[in-house]
Design an enzyme around this catalytic site. Structure first.
Site, PDB file in Angstrom:
ATOM      1  N   LYS A 199     -84.568 -18.219 -25.475  1.00 48.72           N
ATOM      2  CA  LYS A 199     -83.763 -17.828 -24.317  1.00 48.72           C
ATOM      3  C   LYS A 199     -84.542 -16.805 -23.495  1.00 48.72           C
ATOM      4  CE  LYS A 199     -80.899 -14.689 -23.285  1.00 48.72           C
ATOM      5  NZ  LYS A 199     -81.306 -14.453 -21.882  1.00 48.72           N
ATOM      6  N   GLU A 274     -88.771  -6.078 -31.349  1.00 49.47           N
ATOM      7  CA  GLU A 274     -89.756  -5.273 -30.622  1.00 49.47           C
ATOM      8  C   GLU A 274     -88.960  -4.560 -29.540  1.00 49.47           C
ATOM      9  OE1 GLU A 274     -91.925  -3.954 -28.162  1.00 49.47           O
ATOM     10  OE2 GLU A 274     -92.854  -5.883 -27.672  1.00 49.47           O
ATOM     11  N   CYS A 308     -92.835  -1.453 -22.616  1.00 50.92           N
ATOM     12  CA  CYS A 308     -92.234  -0.758 -23.751  1.00 50.92           C
ATOM     13  C   CYS A 308     -93.171   0.315 -24.284  1.00 50.92           C
ATOM     14  CB  CYS A 308     -91.851  -1.753 -24.836  1.00 50.92           C
ATOM     15  SG  CYS A 308     -93.142  -2.934 -25.163  1.00 50.92           S
ATOM     16  N   GLU A 405     -85.871   6.236 -22.889  1.00 55.20           N
ATOM     17  CA  GLU A 405     -86.770   5.316 -22.196  1.00 55.20           C
ATOM     18  C   GLU A 405     -86.260   5.089 -20.763  1.00 55.20           C
ATOM     19  OE1 GLU A 405     -86.914   1.069 -23.486  1.00 55.20           O
ATOM     20  OE2 GLU A 405     -89.073   1.410 -23.502  1.00 55.20           O
TER      21      GLU A 405
END
Ligand code: NAI
Ligand code: MG
Length: 501
Positions: A199, A274, A308, A405
């Site tokens: 997906k 991840e 990331c 983040e």
């Protein structure tokens, strides 16, 4: 044979691809959603609709899982030799390479990143990953193991292990490197002999769908690679929770990573994650200052900070703090912001209005807590989803902008005065994905590398990726490693066979 959009020449294959409603790939056929629903994907440089895509949901995921199950259990895929599998993956890589310009244009249109970057990094890295993994298909080996069984004195055994594919794999990927994330996931899964339901992210489904056509052209049997575009809460959640999926691999936010884990609990499918990061980038006092400034700027501003592993916490020796902050701010002020398709653009828009708003609200929270911007600090323009590259100072360790983040072009710069203080600050994070160290004292660099709790440490470089180099996180940055031979462990089961002689 080209058309223009945003002032540049687009390949005709790209304009015709976005002109048609894109369907989903299930069992080798391109089909509409069972519900008949579609959703729009946007050009983030303008906010205009780019393409319309079939919107997958539970029923489509279910059909795709059935196809992947059949292809794994009884289809021609499971009867191929490892060499045939490897050659097919290699052929896919050749096809992708042949269409580099087309994929780079699609990626730039859908994600917003500069075309120059997609051409030089996203597409070639994906090609290389597939080639690297094609080579592994014939090298996934078990071992023979001497055993000594005390309760059967005198008996002899032959014991060995087999590495077998884990089965039907669900893969959910994000929008920051849409094609490359598809490659990181598909390459090792296919090399190991798994079948896949993928997906793509709802913001950027196009390159993955085009890749699906290349899988067909490369001769992959029906049902081996199924691609179901759709939203996370519907299609993604259905895939993560599906009882007939043996393993789920996810890249995205830590928050959704937790939801994936919960969804996977039903049939205890294997999970790899991840997730986010808040990576420290450390500049020691002995450094080549110009190299460190350029490195610190590219560590955060590459891909508009939507990485990331972005070097989003910049720690600088207090002796050179002002000089480094001034240098990084100067770099930021010279970055040319514009549509990713313009050849002169250094930085494109963020991927979506949602992401732009998220980054801007982090900036506001930083200012409210006392941070100051030496450069940038706001949205750029009023059309498209652009944010100015920003350097924040006057920050402290507990601020939201230092702990969370941001996933945008925003770095917080913080001085330090000794190494122990630096290590403590650098490790003061829920995340542990990556870190950077800039120094002329290479011995000291390695010593600090050994003390940082991070899955990747770059010394005198940053954002260096290679298909052979494992990538993944300590702490809340994830479970498992992608790329390198470590990635194959995510897609194989170990079987111990013990035979009495
Ligand atoms: P997200 O984690 O919501 O989306 C990533 C993927 O997960 C997409 O394919 C999405 O459709 C899917 N997803 C969302 N909810 C799901 C659910 N309940 N079940 C299954 N799949 C689901 O990330 P989002 O909202 O796009 O971005 C939010 C933040 O996440 C960013 O600001 C950034 O901090 C972080 N992020 C990290 C990435 C990374 O590379 N580690 C990539 C993208 C986002
Ligand atoms: Mg989300």
């Amino acid at each position: 044979m080209a058309t223009t959009m945003s002032g540049i020449q687009l390949e005709s294959s790209v304009t015709s691809f976005v002109a048609k409603t894109r369907k989903m790939l299930i069992n080798g056929k391109w089909s509409d959603a069972a519900s008949g629903k579609t959703f729009d994907t946007f050009n983030p440089a303008t906010g205009e609709v780019l393409a319309r895509v079939a919107e997958g949901d539970r029923e489509d995921i279910d059909r795709a899982v059935k196809a992947a199950r059949a292809a794994f259990d009884s289809g021609p895929w499971s009867r191929l030799t490892s060499s045939e599998r490897g050659r097919m993956i290699w052929k896919l890589a050749d096809l992708l390479e042949k269409h580099t310009e087309e994929f780079a244009q699609l990626e730039s249109l859908d994600n917003g990143k500069p075309l120059t970057v997609a051409r030089a990094a996203d597409v070639p890295l994906a090609v290389d990953l597939f080639r690297y993994m094609a080579g592994w298909a014939t090298k996934i080996e078990g071992t023979t193991i001497p055993i000594s069984v005390a309760y059967t004195p005198g008996a002899k055994y032959l014991a060995y292990t087999l590495r077998e594919p884990v089965g039907v794999v669900g893969q959910i990927i994000p929008w920051n490197f849409p094609l490359l994330m598809a490659a990181w996931k598909l390459g090792p899964a296919l090399a190991a002999g798994c079948t896949v339901v993928m997906k793509p992210a709802e913001q950027t489904p196009l390159s993955c769908l085009r890749l699906g056509e290349l899988f067909q052209e490369a001769g992959f049997p029906d049902g081996v690679v199924n691609i179901v575009p759709g939203f996370g809460e519907t299609a993604g959640a259905a895939l993560a929770g599906h009882p007939d999926v043996d393993k789920i691999a996810f890249t995205g936010s830590t928050e959704v990573g937790r939801l994936i884990l919960q969804a996977a609990a039903g049939n205890l499918k294997k999970v790899s994650l991840e997730l986010g990061g808040k990576s420290p980038n450390v500049v020691l006092g002995d450094v080549d200052v110009d190299a460190a400034i350029a490195g610190a700027a590219s560590a955060i501003f590459f891909n508009h900070g939507q990485c990331c592993c972005a070097g989003s916490r910049l720690y600088v020796d207090s002796k050179i703090f002002d000089q480094v902050v001034a240098g990084v701010s100067d770099h930021a002020s010279k970055i040319k912001i514009g549509s990713g398709l313009e050849p002169s653009t250094d930085m494109g828009p963020l991927v979506s209005a949602e992401q732009m708003n998220r980054v801007c609200s982090y900036l506001e929270s930083g200012f409210a807590e006392g941070a100051k911007a030496t450069v940038g600090g706001s949205r750029h323009g009023d059309k498209g989803y652009f944010v100015k590259p920003t350097v924040l100072v006057n920050t402290h360790d507990k601020m939201k902008v230092v702990q969370e983040e941001i996933f945008g072009p925003v770095v917080t710069a913080i001085p330090f005065s000794d190494t122990d203080e630096l290590i403590a600050k650098a490790n003061d994070s829920a995340y542990g994905l990556a870190a950077g160290i800039w120094t002329r004292d290479i011995k000291k660099g390695h010593r600090i590398a050994s003390q940082l709790r991070a899955g990747t440490v770059w010394i005198n470089c940053y954002n260096i990726f290679d298909a052979a180099l494992p990538f993944g996180g300590y702490k809340q940055s994830g479970w498992g490693r992608e790329m390198g031979h470590d990635a194959l462990e995510l897609y194989t089961e170990v079987k111990a066979v013990c035979s009495a002689l």
